[in-house]
Design an enzyme around this catalytic site. Structure first.
Site, mmCIF file in Angstrom:
data_model
loop_
_atom_site.group_PDB
_atom_site.id
_atom_site.type_symbol
_atom_site.label_atom_id
_atom_site.label_comp_id
_atom_site.label_asym_id
_atom_site.label_seq_id
_atom_site.Cartn_x
_atom_site.Cartn_y
_atom_site.Cartn_z
ATOM 1 N N ARG A 1 37.501 40.145 48.120
ATOM 2 C CA ARG A 1 36.623 39.150 48.732
ATOM 3 C C ARG A 1 36.571 37.847 47.923
ATOM 4 N NH1 ARG A 1 32.900 40.548 52.318
ATOM 5 N NH2 ARG A 1 32.866 42.767 51.903
ATOM 6 N N SER B 1 31.581 46.908 47.681
ATOM 7 C CA SER B 1 31.996 45.573 48.095
ATOM 8 C C SER B 1 30.762 44.774 48.500
ATOM 9 C CB SER B 1 32.980 45.678 49.262
ATOM 10 O OG SER B 1 33.594 44.438 49.454
ATOM 11 N N GLU C 1 39.716 44.354 40.334
ATOM 12 C CA GLU C 1 40.398 44.413 41.638
ATOM 13 C C GLU C 1 39.667 43.545 42.669
ATOM 14 O OE1 GLU C 1 40.178 48.563 42.592
ATOM 15 O OE2 GLU C 1 41.413 49.167 40.907
ATOM 16 N N PRO C 2 39.529 42.248 42.413
ATOM 17 C CA PRO C 2 38.791 41.417 43.366
ATOM 18 C C PRO C 2 39.558 41.221 44.666
ATOM 19 C CG PRO C 2 39.823 40.055 41.694
ATOM 20 C CD PRO C 2 40.089 41.476 41.293
ATOM 21 N N LYS D 1 44.180 44.848 50.412
ATOM 22 C CA LYS D 1 43.512 45.266 51.648
ATOM 23 C C LYS D 1 42.612 44.182 52.217
ATOM 24 C CE LYS D 1 41.518 48.581 49.147
ATOM 25 N NZ LYS D 1 41.717 48.117 47.759
ATOM 26 N N TYR E 1 38.491 40.654 54.784
ATOM 27 C CA TYR E 1 38.350 41.763 55.735
ATOM 28 C C TYR E 1 38.244 41.243 57.164
ATOM 29 C CZ TYR E 1 37.618 43.903 51.286
ATOM 30 O OH TYR E 1 37.788 44.282 49.971
ATOM 31 N N GLY F 1 34.004 43.789 44.210
ATOM 32 C CA GLY F 1 32.564 43.617 44.423
ATOM 33 C C GLY F 1 32.076 42.195 44.211
ATOM 34 N N HIS G 1 34.133 50.959 40.953
ATOM 35 C CA HIS G 1 33.912 49.882 41.925
ATOM 36 C C HIS G 1 32.424 49.883 42.240
ATOM 37 C CE1 HIS G 1 34.188 47.202 45.294
ATOM 38 N NE2 HIS G 1 35.508 47.160 45.255
#
Ligand SMILES: Cc1ncc(COP(=O)(O)O)c(C=O)c1O
Length: 438
Positions: A276, A199, A273-274, A68, A387, A236, A196
């Site tokens: 960024r 973010s 689940e990185p 994403k 993003y 995060g 999580h």
């Protein structure tokens, strides 16, 4: 090009050429009256650097890249070559990753509330690992994908993060036993726990607490007869250092917490689940100043003296409905680099920088001090990979910004080397054709 399953567009740069040279070349090629469209240059080598740093800093944690964050094909493809897994949130993300030859074992469907048709798609495409945090989801999975391997997502104390997620996702520790009992009754398998920390995590201790909480949920699962063998520590992680947080500060908390609660001898597989972290630094955005308004306003100093304050409003051809994510701006907006070289003693002014749409919320920042620039000049904004491309819209009829993906010769060689060591024989069968110019 026979048996071409995918086309990945990127350019392998000549020896000694770097991404910044490509930006300069593109700008110089543009005719100011015909084409001043904003564009990105994505340096795929940056993704490789981030990966090498990850492996060193978090050797026990296998990254499952969060698609994403940036789903440009060359980005996802590079990560697939590096051997990461993938966190997918929908059937389209699963399809994108699988089209690149990634096997189902390297995919987690990490969305706690999934559309039925998407669960069906996941089941049909061999995806087993999926997250959940509520009873309805377990019932849905029991009906549609009864052999799924479920991962229970728990809440974290993420209020200080740029984008807290626990208001929407995660079960509290009190709810976990009941949820797991429900799964047992429905014969749905649970293999682990995920969380999580939000973010843009600003407090590494949230990881330590969440890892400790996960251990408690593991105990409950084991007592109910589940074979708990997966811990997913989510995303995060920062994609660039800022004054509040660095990757090193976070890993310095995670590693001892893992060693304490999930020592290597426990045999628990640890993933993350990185998003960024991988995508941010690879993208530089080149934007054009398309409009300008100079405002002089009278203001009174603390000593009651009247003076005139000059503010320059710049209008860019990219804004909050395009490449800029309003949720993260205060934390993650890099200062622009001016493409045109200016004399060092140039006066700086207060500015307000707007996007191009008719929306008055479309204000990128009022925090930059800039010299007096002209319409048609270019600003380069680094660290725009997270993003941005995935959230941009065509609001007001503005087109989405094009990306030129490049990789240096040196980074290309490193990628080939890593790739050789990573691919399973099945994955090697899948042919990917890339278009590149040297
Ligand atoms: C379930 C899940 N995993 C991973 C991520 C990626 O987070 P980040 O980009 O902060 O690493 C997100 C972001 O929203 C998410 O919702």
């Amino acid at each position: 090009m026979e048996s071409c399953l995918n086309e990945i567009d990127f350019v392998i740069l000549e020896e000694g050429v770097i991404a910044q040279d490509v930006i300069a070349q593109k700008i110089n090629e543009k005719k100011p009256t015909d084409d001043t469209d904003a564009f990105y240059v994505a340096d795929l080598g940056e993704i490789i650097n981030q990966h090498l740093q990850w492996q060193k800093a978090l050797p026990r944690v296998k990254p499952f890249y969060a698609v994403k964050c940036n789903d440009n094909k060359p980005v996802v493809w590079t990560l697939a070559q590096l051997g990461t897994g993938f966190d997918c949130a929908s059937k389209n993300e699963i399809a994108l990753v699988q089209d690149l030859g990634v096997l189902p074992e390297r995919i987690i469907y990490a969305n706690t509330c999934k559309e039925i048709s998407h669960v069906k798609f996941a089941a049909a495409h061999g995806i087993q690992m999926m997250t959940f945090d509520n009873k309805d989801e377990i019932s849905k999975v029991a009906r549609i994908h009864p052999t799924a391997k479920m991962v229970l997502r728990i809440v974290t104390n993420d209020a200080l993060s740029c984008i807290p997620l626990s208001v929407k996702f995660g079960a509290t520790l009190n709810e976990c036993r009941q949820l797991m009992e429900c799964a047992k009754t429905l014969s749905v398998d649970i293999i682990g726990v995920s969380f999580h920390v939000g973010s843009g995590c600003m407090n590494p201790q949230v990881f330590a607490q969440a890892i400790a909480d996960s251990r408690r949920v593991f105990e409950i699962g084991t007592s109910l007869g589940f074979n708990m063998n997966l811990l997913d520590i989510g995303g995060g992680f920062p994609g660039m250092d800022n004054d509040k947080i660095t990757f090193e500060k976070i890993t310095a908390v995670i590693n001892p917490a893992l060693d304490h609660h999930f020592p290597a001898a426990s045999g628990v597989k640890i993933i993350a689940e990185p998003g960024r972290y991988y995508a941010t630094s690879s993208f530089t955005l080149a934007v054009n100043i398309i409009g300008r308004k100079i405002i002089h306003r009278a203001s009174t100093d603390s000593d009651d003296k009247q003076r005139t304050v000059k503010t320059i409003m710049y209008y860019l051809n990219e804004g909050l409905h395009g490449s800029f994510d309003y949720c993260e701006l205060p934390y993650y907006l890099s200062k622009p680099i001016l493409f045109k070289k200016l004399c060092p003693d140039q006066q700086l002014f207060n500015t307000k920088v707007w996007g191009p749409t008719c929306d008055a919320w479309d204000c990128i920042t009022d925090q930059w001090k800039l010299p007096e620039l002209q319409i048609g000049e270019w600003l380069l904004i680094q660290n725009r990979g997270a993003y941005s491309v995935t959230i941009s819209t065509t609001f007001n009829g503005f087109q989405r910004t094009t990306t030129h993906h490049v990789i240096s010769k040196e980074a290309w060689k490193i990628l080939q080397k890593i790739k050789k060591g990573n691919q399973s024989p099945a994955e090697e069968q899948v042919q990917v054709v890339w278009n590149f110019n040297c």
